[in-house]
Scaffold this active site. Structure first.
Site, mmCIF file in Angstrom:
data_model
loop_
_atom_site.group_PDB
_atom_site.id
_atom_site.type_symbol
_atom_site.label_atom_id
_atom_site.label_comp_id
_atom_site.label_asym_id
_atom_site.label_seq_id
_atom_site.Cartn_x
_atom_site.Cartn_y
_atom_site.Cartn_z
ATOM 1 N N SER A 136 27.270 40.863 35.421
ATOM 2 C CA SER A 136 28.209 41.789 34.796
ATOM 3 C C SER A 136 28.919 41.225 33.566
ATOM 4 O O SER A 136 29.502 41.986 32.799
ATOM 5 C CB SER A 136 29.260 42.240 35.819
ATOM 6 O OG SER A 136 30.125 41.174 36.161
ATOM 7 N N LYS A 184 36.372 39.786 34.875
ATOM 8 C CA LYS A 184 36.123 40.735 33.795
ATOM 9 C C LYS A 184 36.985 40.336 32.595
ATOM 10 O O LYS A 184 37.711 39.352 32.621
ATOM 11 C CB LYS A 184 36.456 42.174 34.212
ATOM 12 C CG LYS A 184 35.822 42.645 35.505
ATOM 13 C CD LYS A 184 34.329 42.808 35.412
ATOM 14 C CE LYS A 184 33.735 43.248 36.751
ATOM 15 N NZ LYS A 184 32.258 43.275 36.737
#
Length: 221
Positions: free
Chosen positions: A35, A89
């Site tokens: 990701s 993230k």
């Protein structure tokens, strides 16, 4: 048991202090998924500064004091507001920001981010190899690399939305292969764990487990 404790009290104290250190001061975070490609690869282990934003009671999300403010572009670890899973993230929108995405181009407070193509590569994925575009994304004076997968059937627009107080909008750098704020919602500040600052070690665990020494010590941006 008492005899064992007496004989090993030094080692047990070390383990306790080490546990407190990892939950309150600094930690490391293995990267299990794609990701955050192309900046973080599966098999990277990153150093996390737990004192970058908060001082917390060890083993809890209780904040005792604030030590700094997250900046747009920081790579952070946090507990998912959905199920508590630890995620990593990038902070892209701050409290009070109005943000939207138009054809995968971020617009924050009416200002569209700037993009420049770096390279075109082939990426392995569950559906097989696919085309990947690697871009430089410049947001509010800071730039970083992202990756988009134009052949994947995914949503490329969202918003506009306004980030609530004491919360952040997080996006993965691999925009079309990331479960981030587009699916888990905004991340409250008390769920932030720390700022990821550099890659400690890296190994190609999907291949031959050889160390990727060229990634050791790389700073994150």
């Amino acid at each position: 048991m008492k005899a064992f404790v007496r004989a090993n009290k030094g080692f047990l104290l070390f383990l306790m202090l080490f546990g407190v250190f990892r939950t309150a001061v600094a930690d490391w975070n293995p990267i299990p998924s794609a990701s955050m490609r192309p900046n973080l690869l599966e098999g990277d282990v990153v150093f996390v500064n737990r004192l970058a934003y908060n001082i917390k009671v060890p083993l809890t999300d209780v904040v005792l004091a604030r030590t700094g403010e997250p900046r747009r572009g920081d790579v952070v670890t946090f507990a998912s507001p959905l199920d508590g899973t630890r995620l990593i993230k990038r902070v892209l929108a701050l409290p009070g920001d109005r943000v939207e995405m138009r054809n995968e181009r971020l617009v924050i407070n009416g200002v569209e981010s700037r993009y420049a193509l770096e390279e075109l590569v082939r990426e392995a994925g569950p559906e097989g190899a696919t085309q990947a575009l690697r871009l430089t994304e410049a947001v509010d004076g800071r730039s970083h690399r992202i990756q988009v997968l134009p052949q994947r059937l995914v949503a490329r627009d969202f918003g506009p939305v306004t980030v609530p107080p004491d919360a952040y909008l997080m996006l993965g750098d691999n925009r079309d292969n990331s479960a981030d704020s587009r699916s888990i919602g905004f991340v409250p500040r008390h769920l932030l764990i720390g700022r990821a600052e550099r890659i400690l070690v890296s190994a190609d665990y999907q291949g031959n487990w050889m160390p990727r020494t060229e990634r050791f010590g790389l700073s994150l941006r």
